[in-house]
Write an enzyme that holds these catalytic residues in place. Structure first.
Site, mmCIF file in Angstrom:
data_model
loop_
_atom_site.group_PDB
_atom_site.id
_atom_site.type_symbol
_atom_site.label_atom_id
_atom_site.label_comp_id
_atom_site.label_asym_id
_atom_site.label_seq_id
_atom_site.Cartn_x
_atom_site.Cartn_y
_atom_site.Cartn_z
ATOM 1 N N HIS A 11 0.824 -1.205 0.000
ATOM 2 C CA HIS A 11 0.000 0.000 0.000
ATOM 3 C C HIS A 11 0.861 1.259 0.000
ATOM 4 O O HIS A 11 0.889 2.020 0.962
ATOM 5 C CB HIS A 11 -0.949 -0.026 1.196
ATOM 6 C CG HIS A 11 -2.089 -0.964 1.011
ATOM 7 N ND1 HIS A 11 -2.855 -1.438 2.046
ATOM 8 C CD2 HIS A 11 -2.601 -1.531 -0.123
ATOM 9 C CE1 HIS A 11 -3.785 -2.261 1.569
ATOM 10 N NE2 HIS A 11 -3.642 -2.322 0.264
ATOM 11 N N SER A 14 -2.887 2.436 3.548
ATOM 12 C CA SER A 14 -2.017 1.573 4.343
ATOM 13 C C SER A 14 -2.550 1.442 5.765
ATOM 14 O O SER A 14 -2.604 2.423 6.510
ATOM 15 C CB SER A 14 -0.595 2.144 4.368
ATOM 16 O OG SER A 14 0.188 1.511 5.361
ATOM 17 N N SER A 15 -2.907 0.234 6.142
ATOM 18 C CA SER A 15 -3.465 -0.005 7.475
ATOM 19 C C SER A 15 -2.453 0.303 8.563
ATOM 20 O O SER A 15 -2.760 0.988 9.543
ATOM 21 C CB SER A 15 -3.933 -1.459 7.583
ATOM 22 O OG SER A 15 -4.386 -1.747 8.889
ATOM 23 N N SER A 47 5.414 0.403 4.471
ATOM 24 C CA SER A 47 5.511 0.311 3.014
ATOM 25 C C SER A 47 6.004 1.610 2.396
ATOM 26 O O SER A 47 5.934 1.797 1.186
ATOM 27 C CB SER A 47 4.153 -0.070 2.414
ATOM 28 O OG SER A 47 3.135 0.813 2.852
ATOM 29 N N CYS A 88 3.213 -8.681 13.247
ATOM 30 C CA CYS A 88 4.581 -8.832 12.768
ATOM 31 C C CYS A 88 5.516 -7.965 13.600
ATOM 32 O O CYS A 88 5.096 -7.017 14.261
ATOM 33 C CB CYS A 88 4.675 -8.484 11.284
ATOM 34 S SG CYS A 88 4.673 -6.717 10.923
ATOM 35 N N HIS A 111 -9.914 -5.640 3.784
ATOM 36 C CA HIS A 111 -8.480 -5.557 3.517
ATOM 37 C C HIS A 111 -7.996 -6.847 2.859
ATOM 38 O O HIS A 111 -8.406 -7.945 3.237
ATOM 39 C CB HIS A 111 -7.735 -5.313 4.829
ATOM 40 C CG HIS A 111 -6.301 -4.933 4.669
ATOM 41 N ND1 HIS A 111 -5.318 -5.844 4.365
ATOM 42 C CD2 HIS A 111 -5.671 -3.724 4.781
ATOM 43 C CE1 HIS A 111 -4.148 -5.231 4.304
ATOM 44 N NE2 HIS A 111 -4.335 -3.945 4.544
ATOM 45 N N GLU A 139 -5.279 -8.540 3.104
ATOM 46 C CA GLU A 139 -4.683 -9.525 4.004
ATOM 47 C C GLU A 139 -5.744 -10.262 4.817
ATOM 48 O O GLU A 139 -5.680 -11.485 4.978
ATOM 49 C CB GLU A 139 -3.684 -8.857 4.958
ATOM 50 C CG GLU A 139 -2.999 -9.869 5.872
ATOM 51 C CD GLU A 139 -2.169 -9.229 6.962
ATOM 52 O OE1 GLU A 139 -2.130 -9.801 8.071
ATOM 53 O OE2 GLU A 139 -1.565 -8.163 6.723
#
Length: 408
Positions: free
Chosen positions: A83, A314-315, A377, A285, A176, A178
């Site tokens: 993103h 972008s989350s 990102s 993560c 989303h 993902e």
């Protein structure tokens, strides 16, 4: 940790020097205090951790290498690889096409693909259904796979607890990429439901306790549960995993809340709660944890405003904005050129999904202090560009080179 061959256009001499210096001083990553860049009339407090993560660099390396090694072939990405508009636009400029947009809407019809085409799986991963679709077209779905290893770790955890007869609760944004991928992989092994926030977790709890009629579940969670989901049976044993870029505190809060509901519902104790609540531990993560912890450390300092750089969709970046907004005026920007002048800035309100133009930006003070971070990102080159743009408002651009030497 493995290093990746990322195009030089995304690197920054200044940020690289700063990160290398901090890493030497703090190899165990225990120090979350910011780096202070003092330019006199403007001070920049740079978060300890920010920018490209392992999964993003892995995806970029694979994607650009694929383009270089396959001249003349049609190359597709299932959707945005990450993103960040700059990286995605660079791939589009090299002839890569997106099959879908980020919401899953088709841009290239499946029947237009052939077995000679290359399809790259983005860093978010993809659904089992899309993998099957690609296979049916004669395209090996995982030959060019950039799925983040930390996303795959969540899939593995969901499969592991599913095999132990736990239902999986996914904390994530239902639309989303993902979360859609995680939901697909999880539901192939066990009943699965998605909750987007604490409010939905609390709503789900009313079905665990029986406070809400089971029949209402199917309307309240429409599109967020697996086929054949049995509200009465499938919420008796559960475990929580998450979209890897969610707020760590929110995921932990949801897991703790659901665990306590289960303990109360079945008269358990913390010692035997595992009979009905799976210990998934944190499935965020490392980069999401580090970046959020670094912002927490950043916010312990005093400043006039914060700038967060990254893609608007972008989350992980939006969660950094959320954290900063709790304390001080925060500007979410995608690039340096959105800072028009000391008094004007174009920035994004992700709560209402709209870009705003503000006539109030840098305060009139002898010394202005700006907090700064970026999403996982976002290229470091963009962060340096933002710093250079800020300095230009004070006629101090040349001081960047001095700072690079300071940190070498």
């Amino acid at each position: 940790m493995k290093t990746f061959n990322v195009p030089i256009i995304y690197r920054s001499p200044l940020i690289t020097a700063i990160k290398n210096s901090r890493k030497k001083q703090d190899r165990m990553k225990k120090d979350f205090t910011p780096t202070v860049l003092d330019f006199g009339p403007i001070r920049i407090l740079l978060a300890r951790h920010f920018g490209f993560c392992y999964g993003v660099e892995n995806a970029i390396e694979i994607a650009f290498k694929t383009v270089e090694e396959n001249p003349g072939k049609r190359i597709f990405l299932l959707s945005e690889m990450i993103h960040n508009p700059h990286v995605n636009n660079d791939l589009l400029a090299k002839g890569v096409q997106f099959i879908m947009d980020t919401a899953g809407r088709q841009l290239v019809q499946w029947e237009n693909l052939t077995s000679d085409d290359i399809v790259i799986i983005p860093a978010f991963g993809t659904t089992l259904e899309i993998e099957a679709k690609l296979s049916s077209l004669g395209i090996a779905p995982l030959q060019y796979n950039t799925t983040c290893p930390f996303v795959e770790r969540v899939w593995n955890k969901a499969e592991q607890i599913g095999q132990q007869s736990y239902t999986v609760i996914v904390h994530g944004k239902p639309g989303h990429e993902e979360t859609r991928a995680t939901f697909s992989h999880s539901r192939s092994n066990t009943p699965t439901v998605v909750v987007k926030d604490m409010a939905e977790a609390q709503l789900l709890a009313t079905f665990i306790t029986g406070e809400s009629p089971a029949a209402e579940f199917y309307d309240r969670f429409k599109g967020q549960y697996s086929e054949g989901f049995d509200v009465v049976k499938d919420l008796q044993r559960v475990g929580v995993v998450n979209q890897t870029t969610m707020l760590a505190t929110e995921t932990q809060g949801i897991a703790d809340y659901i665990k306590n509901v289960i303990i109360d519902r079945y008269a358990l104790t913390s010692e035997n709660a595992g009979e009905r609540f799976a210990d998934t531990r944190d499935t965020l993560c490392y980069a999401t944890n580090d970046n959020q912890s670094a912002v927490t450390g950043l916010l312990e300092e005093e400043a006039d405003l914060a700038i967060v750089v990254g893609g608007y969709n972008s989350s992980n970046t939006s969660h950094l904005v959320e954290l900063c907004e709790e304390k001080l005026p925060t500007y979410f920007i995608a690039a340096d050129d959105q800072m028009i002048s000391k008094n004007k800035i174009r920035h994004y309100d992700f709560h209402h999904k709209q870009e705003l133009n503000s006539d109030v930006f840098l305060p009139e003070k002898d010394v202005v202090t700006v907090m700064m971070t970026s999403g996982a990102s976002c290229p470091d080159a963009l962060v340096e560009a933002v710093i250079r743009r800020l300095l230009s408002f004070y006629g101090l651009e040349q001081q960047i080179e001095q700072d690079i030497e300071t940190y070498k």
